[in-house]
Scaffold this active site. Structure first.
Site, short mmCIF file in Angstrom:
data_model
loop_
_atom_site.label_atom_id
_atom_site.label_comp_id
_atom_site.label_asym_id
_atom_site.label_seq_id
_atom_site.Cartn_x
_atom_site.Cartn_y
_atom_site.Cartn_z
N ARG A 103 -0.21 33.35 -17.63
CA ARG A 103 -1.05 34.17 -16.76
C ARG A 103 -0.62 34.06 -15.30
O ARG A 103 -0.48 35.06 -14.60
CB ARG A 103 -2.51 33.73 -16.88
CG ARG A 103 -3.45 34.42 -15.89
CD ARG A 103 -4.83 33.79 -15.91
NE ARG A 103 -5.74 34.48 -15.01
CZ ARG A 103 -5.88 34.21 -13.72
NH1 ARG A 103 -5.14 33.24 -13.16
NH2 ARG A 103 -6.75 34.88 -12.96
N ARG A 155 3.87 38.25 -16.09
CA ARG A 155 3.18 39.45 -16.56
C ARG A 155 3.50 40.66 -15.69
O ARG A 155 3.54 41.78 -16.20
CB ARG A 155 1.68 39.21 -16.69
CG ARG A 155 0.98 38.73 -15.44
CD ARG A 155 -0.51 38.53 -15.68
NE ARG A 155 -1.15 37.94 -14.52
CZ ARG A 155 -2.43 38.09 -14.23
NH1 ARG A 155 -3.21 38.80 -15.02
NH2 ARG A 155 -2.96 37.53 -13.17
N GLU A 187 -8.01 44.06 -32.54
CA GLU A 187 -6.63 43.57 -32.66
C GLU A 187 -6.03 43.79 -34.04
O GLU A 187 -4.82 44.07 -34.16
CB GLU A 187 -6.58 42.08 -32.29
CG GLU A 187 -6.87 41.78 -30.83
CD GLU A 187 -8.36 41.70 -30.52
OE1 GLU A 187 -8.70 41.55 -29.34
OE2 GLU A 187 -9.17 41.80 -31.48
N PHE A 221 -5.91 35.95 -29.21
CA PHE A 221 -6.38 37.01 -30.09
C PHE A 221 -5.26 37.49 -31.03
O PHE A 221 -5.50 37.75 -32.21
CB PHE A 221 -6.90 38.19 -29.27
CG PHE A 221 -7.93 37.83 -28.25
CD1 PHE A 221 -8.75 36.71 -28.41
CD2 PHE A 221 -8.09 38.59 -27.10
CE1 PHE A 221 -9.70 36.37 -27.47
CE2 PHE A 221 -9.04 38.26 -26.15
CZ PHE A 221 -9.84 37.14 -26.33
N SER A 268 -5.33 42.94 -17.16
CA SER A 268 -4.97 41.52 -17.16
C SER A 268 -3.52 41.29 -17.58
O SER A 268 -2.84 40.44 -17.02
CB SER A 268 -5.91 40.75 -18.09
OG SER A 268 -7.25 40.82 -17.64
#
Length: 319
Positions: free
Chosen positions: A170, A13, A61, A86, A40
């Protein structure tokens, strides 16, 4: 190819944020679209470094993907990012009808994919996103093994005209490819040679598959590891070659066993080269929140589970 030895841990990320900032500064077409998770997902790198190219959609979204579609129709290249859970489930109607069907140039980044999403809870885990996205016509589905491959995938996606979905992790993961590695769209990469069994893995499970293969080598079991960074379109030739070479396949993915890499590989094998095969992935259960090691062990994704599955697969081969 010689065995690949994992090096230092680097966050996909972080690389995503840095690379997208670079694209946004270099190209007038590139915009970052956020679903209120920039801190995030690291889209805040663009928000801070090039705020005119950062569009905040909030926790909406479906609207975010409609906006992305609209931008693409004007010749822009939107990069929409939120958690994979999502993106793949809340906004799938907009993605299918407004982006995939007209084959618009929208890049979709599913952050926090798979099982290991920190302590965000089971509602934030994505174990079905590969299955969902690979079912859409015109959709490209990618899953990098490490940060180096993530950057190369983004460079490909930036040049590619059409919808692309990239699922990223993540947590930081070991860098498992060297400086000579080059991501090739639609092509698998043999990271380790072997003659007894082939593990075909994707995304974060490739690191664990390599570790499992090294352990099995010490037990006298020669394991090939084929990394599948492009899940759609699938490298069917590499799957057939592996099946003919070792005669038994184990797939590994941080995803449900239904509809993901394992299903895709099984489809090829049953049509082209039937051999024994087992799948490492989350079974038909709902997951829960916990620390990484406990989750990997409980849901059958750990290195130890891969080792045991390879041994079970070899028994099928010997029969």
């Amino acid at each position: 190819m010689k065995s690949v030895v994992p090096q230092k841990n680097v966050s996909m990320r972080d690389v995503f944020g840095d690379t997208l900032l670079k694209f946004s500064l270099e190209s007038s077409r590139v915009y970052a679209i956020d679903g209120d998770l920039a801190n995030s997902t690291k889209l805040d790198t663009v928000a801070n470094g090039n705020p005119k190219k950062f569009l905040q959609m909030g926790i909406a979204e479906q609207n975010m993907m409609s906006v992305a579609a609209g931008l693409a129709t004007t010749g822009l290249q939107p990069w929409a990012c939120t958690f994979a859970a999502f993106l793949s489930k809340r906004a799938i109607d907009q993605i299918q009808v407004q982006i995939a069907q007209p084959k618009l140039d929208v890049k979709m980044i599913g952050a926090y994919s798979g099982l290991l999403t920190g302590v965000t809870g089971k509602t934030h885990q994505a174990l079905e996103d590969i299955a969902i996205f690979r079912a859409l016509a015109n959709m490209v589905v990618l899953a990098p093994a490490d940060a180096i491959e993530m950057k190369q995938m983004m460079e490909f996606a930036h040049k590619y005209e059409g919808p692309v979905y990239i699922r990223i992790a993540r947590d930081p993961y070991p860098v498992i490819v060297d400086g000579k590695y080059q991501f090739e769209f639609g092509k698998a990469a043999t990271l380790k040679d072997g003659k007894d069994v082939t593990i075909i893995s994707t995304g974060t499970q490739t690191c664990r598959s390599l570790a499992a293969a090294e352990q099995l080598d010490t037990e006298g079991i020669s394991v090939a590891v084929v990394h599948m960074p492009t899940i759609k379109p699938l490298d069917t030739a590499a799957i057939i070659k592996a099946a003919k070479s070792t005669g038994v396949i184990v797939t590994a993915e941080e995803h449900s066993i239904y509809g993901g890499l394992g299903s895709a590989v099984a489809e090829v094998l049953v049509e082209e080269c039937p051999v024994p095969m087992l799948r490492v992935g989350v079974r038909d259960v709902n997951s829960e929140s916990a620390n990484n090691d406990d989750l990997l062990e409980k849901y059958g994704l750990s290195e130890g589970h891969i080792v045991r599955t390879v041994k079970e697969a070899l028994k099928k081969k010997q029969k």
